[in-house]
Structure formats: C-alpha cells, structure tokens
Design an enzyme around this catalytic site. Structure first.
Site, PDB file in Angstrom:
ATOM      1  N   LYS A 103       0.691  -1.175   0.148  1.00  0.00           N
ATOM      2  CA  LYS A 103       0.022   0.151  -0.150  1.00  0.00           C
ATOM      3  C   LYS A 103       0.888   1.254  -0.006  1.00  0.00           C
ATOM      4  O   LYS A 103       2.045   1.285   0.303  1.00  0.00           O
ATOM      5  CB  LYS A 103      -0.865   0.149   1.390  1.00  0.00           C
ATOM      6  N   TYR A 139      15.248  30.125   7.502  1.00  0.00           N
ATOM      7  CA  TYR A 139      14.186  30.941   7.903  1.00  0.00           C
ATOM      8  C   TYR A 139      14.161  30.890   9.569  1.00  0.00           C
ATOM      9  O   TYR A 139      14.454  29.960  10.357  1.00  0.00           O
ATOM     10  CB  TYR A 139      13.020  30.145   7.451  1.00  0.00           C
TER      11      TYR A 139
HETATM   12  C1  PLP Z   1      -0.176  -1.499   6.743  1.00  0.00           C
HETATM   13  C2  PLP Z   1      -1.038  -2.923   7.228  1.00  0.00           C
HETATM   14  C3  PLP Z   1      -0.183  -3.849   7.556  1.00  0.00           C
HETATM   15  C4  PLP Z   1       1.410  -4.061   7.320  1.00  0.00           C
HETATM   16  O1  PLP Z   1       1.884  -3.502   8.807  1.00  0.00           O
HETATM   17  P1  PLP Z   1       3.496  -3.407   8.797  1.00  0.00           P
HETATM   18  O2  PLP Z   1       3.705  -3.000  10.510  1.00  0.00           O
HETATM   19  O3  PLP Z   1       3.974  -2.334   7.983  1.00  0.00           O
HETATM   20  O4  PLP Z   1       3.959  -4.722   8.618  1.00  0.00           O
HETATM   21  C5  PLP Z   1      -0.715  -5.154   7.750  1.00  0.00           C
HETATM   22  N1  PLP Z   1      -2.161  -5.225   7.847  1.00  0.00           N
HETATM   23  C6  PLP Z   1      -3.029  -4.261   7.846  1.00  0.00           C
HETATM   24  C7  PLP Z   1      -4.584  -4.175   7.958  1.00  0.00           C
HETATM   25  C8  PLP Z   1      -2.382  -2.739   7.536  1.00  0.00           C
HETATM   26  O5  PLP Z   1      -3.132  -1.919   7.354  1.00  0.00           O
END
Ligand code: PLP
Length: 378
Positions: free
Chosen positions: A38, A270
C-alpha cells in the site's frame, strides 16, 4: 541527465527487498507471506517492490485501497491480492472481475460486493475482518454473528466465497503489551464461530511485521508484512534493521548544491534558529519538506556529507536545508546521504523518525512524488 546526478533521489535496492522477504519467511516458516505494498510500497514503488517480493516467495500482495490493488493487476501482477479499505460506491465490480480478494467488515460492504458479483456473473472472493480490539476497521464481536450469517447465506447463493478471516493488532510493536494476548483470544473465538457456521477460509491471519518478528503464535496461515519488507524496523524497542536480520531498501541521496564560507554570527535559514559560532563553511542540500524531509527534524536531522554525519542547521524549508560543515570539506556536486543503511555508516530512517518525533514508517512513506526512484538490481 544522469539520474544519480539528480537534485535528490531515492535509491531502492530490490535485492534488499528480496533478502528481507526471505528473512521474514524464515521467521514464519509454516505460513505464507503477504507483501503489503500500500501507499506505493511505503514510498518505495509498488510495482517494482511487488515483483521483487514475489520473486523471493511472497505468495500474497496486500493493499489498502482497491485502486492500489487494481493498479497491480494493470501492471500485470498475478496471484492473490487482498485490499481492505472500502467506501460505498467503490470499484467493487472491477475488483471482483480482477479476482481481487475484498475485505468485508460490515453488512453494507457485503451487500455491495454481492451486487457487484451478480452484475459480473462471478463469485466474489471476500475476507471477513474481525475487530479483535484495534478499534479501527473490522467487525465488532457483537456484530459478528450477523455478518457471518449473512456471508454464509451469500456463499450458499453463490455470489461470494469467504476466502479468509482476519484481524489486525493494535500494539504488536510493544512486546508484552497486555492487549496482544487478548486480541489473539478474541481472534480464535471469532474464527471458531465462523468455522462452526460453515466458513472454510483459505487463510486466517492477524500478524503484521512486528508480530511476524516477535510473536510466532500469531502467524496462523499467513503473515502480512509491510515495513519489514522494506528493511525498516517497526519500532526502536524491537532493534535495528541489522539486529532484526533486515536490510534497508531505500537510501535518500542529494547532490550538494552550494558550498560557501560565512562569518561568525551568521544566521542560517528561516527564522535564524541556527547562528554560526565561528567562520565556517555551509553546504546547501537541495531537498526539503516538499520532498518528504520532515520540517519537524529542523536542527536535528542527520546527514552524511563531507565524510561525517552532520546535523541540519536551522529550519528545513520546502525545497532545501543547510548543513554546517564545521571544518569538514565538501564540494558542489558531492553526494549527501540523508538516510540509508547504518551498516554503511549512513544515518537511517529510524534516526530521522527520532529527530522528527515520529515513526520510521512515516519517513519513508512521505518521500515526495517529486523525488525520482532509482532502482538497483531490478
Ligand atoms: C499496513 C498494514 C499491514 C502491514 O503493517 P506493517 O507493520 O507495516 O507490517 C498489515 N495489515 C494491515 C491491515 C495494514 O493496514
């Protein structure tokens, strides 16, 4: 233009992705592995990382949104894919036709997927998500009976097949947290109820990266690994990537854009939150918060330049920040490494997370769209 002469670029080592997938499979030898890709593979590039992960034996891919899952299919990736973040009116039919597993947490979602399956003349693959304590997505235990009953009825009419029962941890990154065994118990109970009612899941799963690394009793049929696939530690308490047997896949590098001497007492960037103590050389690093360099790391973020790790001098701006070379030498065009692999003496995403008071997940994921990704070992 030579890409590695770019203003700033993220180098992605796909061999590190492959090695991490193999290392994680060894940690969960009786379970299949889902590579979670994702958010453009946490900023690393979804298609390239998904391919590398499959080459190393990841048999599932996971995304948050259906659009992300459909983009994997459009790029030619085959095999099981699960996506879990749906809203009414989403591309249910496209997902069903593409053979994507869709997560269902509530009756409204089951209704939408049934309609999509009827329209497509196909059986939809659905996975029922249980809220075992996270309190985010997923079906509450009190509503589980109704959801399972409706899913079993839809299965009998042939519109859906329940391919998975799954859940997600709230505190797996805090070993010993009392919610972890409570969630495991709730998961076993909700799973047992679904199986008693006639659900025969292909995969039962709850483990994310930290649970995969620390909690073998949570592995079930499948582990869902995101951050660890990219060689980033899920939490400082769990150890460094090297201690976890992982290799960071991303290195964020920039070309020094200007080097100049300034007198003592000169304000830098800044707000003049940094003022030189003596005559010194400043190096201009052409990367800023538009590129994902956190402004909250102003005055604290580490950068390897001039042969040593220096600290950002003053504010991180939208496109650039400054380093006080403090007696070291650097030239225009020299490479500055914001983060990479500690094993090569570079600062890490975990260091930037600490400097910005956030988690390393956010550091890699927010690297901006303006930053080219340069792939090694593709
Ligand atoms: C993002 C996510 C993962 C992966 O989590 P990590 O800690 O990056 O391994 C697994 N399951 C769900 C539902 C997620 O949203």
């Amino acid at each position: 233009m030579n890409e590695t002469a770019a203003r700033v670029y993220a180098e992605i080592d796909l061999d590190a992705v492959r090695a991490n997938v193999r290392a994680l499979r060894e940690r969960a030898p009786r379970s299949a592995l889902m590579a979670v890709v994702k958010a453009d593979a946490y900023g690393h590039g979804a298609v390239a990382c998904a391919k590398a992960a499959q080459e190393a034996g990841a048999s599932w891919l996971g995304t948050a949104t259906p659009e992300e899952a459909l983009a994997l299919r459009a790029a030619g990736l085959e095999g099981p894919v699960l996506c879990w973040l749906w809203t009414p009116g989403g591309p249910w039919r496209e997902a069903v036709e593409a053979g994507i597993d869709v997560s269902v947490s509530a009756l409204w979602a089951l209704e939408e997927v049934r309609e999509a399956a009827r329209a497509a003349g196909m059986t939809a693959r659905i996975q029922l998500k249980a809220d075992t304590g996270l309190g985010r997505n997923g079906c509450q235990p009190a509503d589980w009976e109704a959801l399972v009953t409706a899913a079993v009825a839809a299965q009998s009419e042939g519109t859906v097949r329940v391919t998975g029962v799954w859940s997600h941890f709230a505190c797996a990154d805090e070993p010993g947290h009392p919610s972890v065994p409570l969630q495991l118990t709730a998961f076993r109970d909700m799973l047992a109820y679904a199986e008693k009612e006639g659900v025969e899941p292909e995969v039962r799963h709850i483990a994310n990266s930290p649970a995969t690394l620390t909690l073998p009793e949570s592995h079930f049929d499948l582990v869902r690994c995101g951050i660890a696939v990219y060689g980033v530690s899920p939490a400082p308490e769990l150890g460094t990537p090297a201690q976890l047997g992982l290799r960071p896949a991303m290195a964020l590098k920039a070309s020094v854009a200007l080097v100049k001497s300034v007198p003592p007492g000169h304000g830098v960037s800044y707000g003049h939150h940094y003022v030189t103590e003596r005559e010194t050389s400043l190096a201009l690093i052409p990367a800023g918060y538009a590129d994902g360099v956190p402004r909250h790391a102003s005055g604290r973020g580490p950068v390897l330049v001039g042969g040593r790790i220096h600290t950002v001098a003053g504010r991180v701006a939208m496109d650039q920040f400054v380093v006080d070379l403090d007696g070291d030498e650097a030239r225009v065009g020299d490479e500055a490494v914001l983060f990479g692999d500690a094993e090569r003496g570079e600062p890490t995403a975990e260091d930037w997370a600490q400097a910005a008071h956030t988690i390393a997940y956010e550091i890699v994921t927010r690297i901006g769209g303006r930053v080219p990704r340069v792939y090694l070992n593709g």
